[in-house]
Design a protein around this motif. Structure first.
Motif, mmCIF file in Angstrom:
data_model
loop_
_atom_site.group_PDB
_atom_site.id
_atom_site.type_symbol
_atom_site.label_atom_id
_atom_site.label_comp_id
_atom_site.label_asym_id
_atom_site.label_seq_id
_atom_site.Cartn_x
_atom_site.Cartn_y
_atom_site.Cartn_z
ATOM 1 N N ASN A 1 0.804 -1.216 0.000
ATOM 2 C CA ASN A 1 0.000 0.000 0.000
ATOM 3 C C ASN A 1 0.841 1.273 0.000
ATOM 4 O OD1 ASN A 1 -2.921 -1.009 0.317
ATOM 5 N ND2 ASN A 1 -1.793 -2.190 1.837
ATOM 6 N N SER A 2 2.085 1.152 -0.434
ATOM 7 C CA SER A 2 2.983 2.309 -0.396
ATOM 8 C C SER A 2 2.490 3.460 -1.252
ATOM 9 C CB SER A 2 4.390 1.892 -0.845
ATOM 10 O OG SER A 2 4.380 1.416 -2.185
ATOM 11 N N ALA A 3 1.828 3.179 -2.357
ATOM 12 C CA ALA A 3 1.327 4.242 -3.231
ATOM 13 C C ALA A 3 -0.039 4.752 -2.803
ATOM 14 C CB ALA A 3 1.256 3.748 -4.678
ATOM 15 N N ARG A 4 -0.782 3.934 -2.052
ATOM 16 C CA ARG A 4 -2.099 4.355 -1.567
ATOM 17 C C ARG A 4 -2.002 5.179 -0.290
ATOM 18 N NH1 ARG A 4 -2.731 -1.159 -2.752
ATOM 19 N NH2 ARG A 4 -4.220 -1.664 -4.407
ATOM 20 N N ASP A 5 -0.898 5.097 0.401
ATOM 21 C CA ASP A 5 -0.691 5.735 1.702
ATOM 22 C C ASP A 5 -1.121 7.210 1.647
ATOM 23 O OD1 ASP A 5 0.382 7.054 3.926
ATOM 24 O OD2 ASP A 5 2.182 5.825 3.973
ATOM 25 N N PRO A 6 -2.196 7.595 2.332
ATOM 26 C CA PRO A 6 -2.677 8.981 2.216
ATOM 27 C C PRO A 6 -1.748 9.998 2.881
ATOM 28 C CG PRO A 6 -3.937 7.796 3.873
ATOM 29 C CD PRO A 6 -3.064 6.786 3.184
ATOM 30 N N ALA B 1 1.877 1.391 -10.687
ATOM 31 C CA ALA B 1 2.000 2.354 -9.594
ATOM 32 C C ALA B 1 1.142 1.928 -8.415
ATOM 33 C CB ALA B 1 1.600 3.746 -10.068
ATOM 34 N N ARG B 2 -0.078 1.530 -8.680
ATOM 35 C CA ARG B 2 -1.024 1.113 -7.644
ATOM 36 C C ARG B 2 -0.510 -0.077 -6.861
ATOM 37 N NH1 ARG B 2 -5.562 -2.536 -7.774
ATOM 38 N NH2 ARG B 2 -7.391 -1.781 -6.603
ATOM 39 N N ASP B 3 0.321 -0.916 -7.494
ATOM 40 C CA ASP B 3 0.793 -2.157 -6.888
ATOM 41 C C ASP B 3 1.891 -1.936 -5.848
ATOM 42 O OD1 ASP B 3 -0.249 -4.715 -7.185
ATOM 43 O OD2 ASP B 3 1.528 -5.447 -8.208
ATOM 44 N N PRO C 1 -6.810 1.442 -13.477
ATOM 45 C CA PRO C 1 -6.231 0.104 -13.682
ATOM 46 C C PRO C 1 -6.161 -0.318 -15.135
ATOM 47 C CG PRO C 1 -8.419 -0.043 -12.699
ATOM 48 C CD PRO C 1 -8.034 1.402 -12.677
ATOM 49 N N ALA C 2 -6.856 0.394 -16.028
ATOM 50 C CA ALA C 2 -6.765 0.070 -17.456
ATOM 51 C C ALA C 2 -5.474 0.589 -18.072
ATOM 52 C CB ALA C 2 -7.964 0.644 -18.197
ATOM 53 N N LYS C 3 -4.791 1.473 -17.368
ATOM 54 C CA LYS C 3 -3.507 1.981 -17.842
ATOM 55 C C LYS C 3 -2.395 1.165 -17.193
ATOM 56 C CE LYS C 3 -5.179 6.745 -18.394
ATOM 57 N NZ LYS C 3 -5.002 8.158 -17.949
#
Length: 552
Positions: A74-79, A140-142, A132-134
């Motif tokens: 969750n490193s990229a989701r981290d708010p 990045a999300r992963d 997610p289609a890109k």
């Protein structure tokens, strides 16, 4: 604490849902650009086979489920990270490109690596919100994903060139096949299974995957400070747990992985399809210290587009707290004595880990909460109580961003608090929580690991402030005296000491409030709603024992 693996039905269902749903997302991303060269695979291609493993004794050791509730996944989701990046580019707009590139290298490493292969810098907000289609948004999300860590070669590891995200991803061979490094030798037949299911990624034995130097490539971060015109004005060792570990006795005893990726205590498979039991299999929980962010991700699960279920994240947060409470620190209190009408006692704190406590990102702090009770249980004295908003009573820095608590050798009043923390300074010598403005420390009295000699420590791991000259602060821990006025309160008295820990300190969160942007405002709404859950007790001791429960 019961592990999440006790709920086997729920966990088994999660394995099936993950395998099915993530493959659909991955196929959508690939179909968007069928001619795109594949340098990485998103975690769906790994989780499909690396979930559903069970030890001979029946323990579920699904790598994918463990990983997806971690801060790595969750490193990229981290708010908080997103809010902090927005703050930095707002403060330093002329340096936006190098700031985003530097922040993406370890939080969106696959997407950043793809950009670099095209000769472009990494980006952060170009990938947000995730589409997610890109393909690069999916990468990045992963976050810090399987295909990233397991493709890092041994080249340069442990050298300054590898730090701050300077890891080297191995190129494919002449047939276009990528090596994915792991700790085991894999036979030819099983190698073919992985190559066919992932599209050209081959399992390859390599010992460096178990070495601390691999972790150091991202967890050693030397930050560049920029001036008002976007020109570099200095550097700062933002986080250096690897160097702290090197300067301790743990360098010859334990690696990063041996603590943060605990080994399974029986032979176990590493794959669901044709898996064989092997010794030394490691869990991919990446248990560490940021339980608060796991709680945020659980509570705001849908809003933050988190793949792990909320319950998984809650269990992971509880597991993190348990890890800290059993592995991080020890507190002891000497028998209190009366001298000249004052109650006096010494409190000792010992760091049980292989680096400073707390370590890494400088928003983290630990502190002593000390209570003195009379014979009826009444409170006579208190220092370091946690407020419901996440601030510490008596802490100058929480009350005023320009001030901070010094390191104490003795505490005599309730408005004095012993806090183990790093306080940063900007080029004008003022207190700051802006990393891209930071050029050094005003205070660093974080607890030292065993074997750490502060007199010989290099600049990047040195002790700063009053603790540098405190003979009671060193590799043994810290011993601090409390002298309390008890007035007419009836004795005998009990002294209770707790060591508290907070991953994101109140001041670090609240300094974001002045930024009128979506990411800082969103994070502060989360922090304000969860102030009481921002911290946890790591260790506790009383003299005389046992401690009074006081309803806890």
């Amino acid at each position: 604490m019961r592990r999440f693996t006790d709920n086997r039905v729920l966990r088994a269902l999660a394995v099936q849902l993950v395998a099915a749903s993530m493959l659909v997302v991955a196929d959508d991303a690939r179909s968007a650009d069928p001619h795109r060269v594949q340098h990485f695979q998103t975690s769906d291609r790994c989780i499909a086979c690396h979930n559903g493993m069970v030890t001979p004794s029946g323990e579920d050791i699904s790598i994918g489920l463990d990983w997806r509730a971690s801060l790595m996944a969750n490193s990229a989701r981290d708010p908080y990270w997103q809010a902090s990046v927005r703050r930095e580019i707002t403060d330093h707009p002329a340096a936006r490109v190098p700031i985003e590139d530097g922040c993406a290298v370890c939080h969106m490493p696959m997407a950043r690596s793809e950009a670099n292969l095209r000769g472009q810098p990494g980006a952060v907000f170009a990938h947000l919100p995730f589409d997610p289609a890109k393909p690069e948004d999916a990468e990045a999300r992963d976050g810090v994903s399987c295909s990233l860590c397991h493709q890092i070669t041994a080249e340069k590891l442990g050298t300054p060139q590898s730090f701050s995200g300077g890891f080297v991803i191995g190129p494919p061979d002449a047939a276009g096949v990528h090596s994915e490094f792991g700790p085991f030798d894999i036979d030819h037949g099983r190698t073919r299974i992985m190559q066919s299911s992932t599209g050209g990624f081959r399992p390859t034995h390599a010992d460096h995957i178990r070495k601390s130097e691999l972790c150091a490539s991202c967890h050693t971060l030397i930050t560049t400070a920029f001036g008002p015109e976007g020109k570099p004005i200095g550097t700062f060792p933002e986080q250096v747990p690897y160097q702290e570990w090197l300067h301790s006795e743990y360098r010859d005893k334990q690696s990063c992985q041996s603590c943060h990726m605990p080994q399974i205590q029986e032979d176990a498979p590493i794959v669901r399809v044709l898996g064989v039991n092997r010794p030394g299999v490691a869990r991919h929980e990446f248990v560490a210290a940021n339980f608060f962010m796991q709680r945020v991700l659980a509570r705001y699960h849908d809003e933050l587009d988190v793949s792990a279920e909320a319950r998984e994240l809650t269990v992971a947060a509880d597991r993190t707290v348990q890890f800290l409470q059993t592995r991080a620190a020890r507190v002891s209190v000497d028998a209190p004595q009366m001298r000249s009408g004052r109650l006096e006692a010494s409190v000792s704190v010992e760091n049980l880990g292989g680096h400073k406590l707390p370590t890494a990102y400088p928003s983290r702090r630990a502190w002593l909460h000390v209570l003195v009770r009379d014979r009826n249980g009444g409170k006579v004295f208190e220092s370091g109580a946690l407020n419901p908003d996440g601030s510490i009573q008596g802490n100058d820095n929480d009350a005023d961003p320009a001030r901070f608590e010094p390191h104490y050798t003795q505490i005599r009043s309730s408005d004095q608090v012993q806090i183990y923390e790093s306080i940063l300074k900007d080029s004008a010598g003022a207190v700051t929580t802006g990393l891209i403005s930071t050029v050094g420390y005003l205070k660093d009295n974080r607890l030292l690991p065993h074997g750490f000699d502060k007199s010989t420590a290099e600049a990047d791991v040195a002790v700063h402030g009053e603790a540098a000259n405190d003979p009671a602060f060193g590799a043994h821990g810290h011993r601090i005296r409390y002298s309390v006025e008890v007035g007419s309160a009836p004795g005998p008295f009990q002294v209770e000491a707790e060591l508290w820990y907070q991953p994101i300190a109140y001041r670090w969160a609240n300094n974001l409030k002045r930024y009128d942007a979506a990411e800082p405002q969103r994070f502060n709404s989360y922090y304000d709603s969860m102030g009481g859950a921002t911290a946890a007790v790591l260790a506790r001791s009383c003299a005389p024992a046992p401690c009074q429960t006081d309803g806890r």
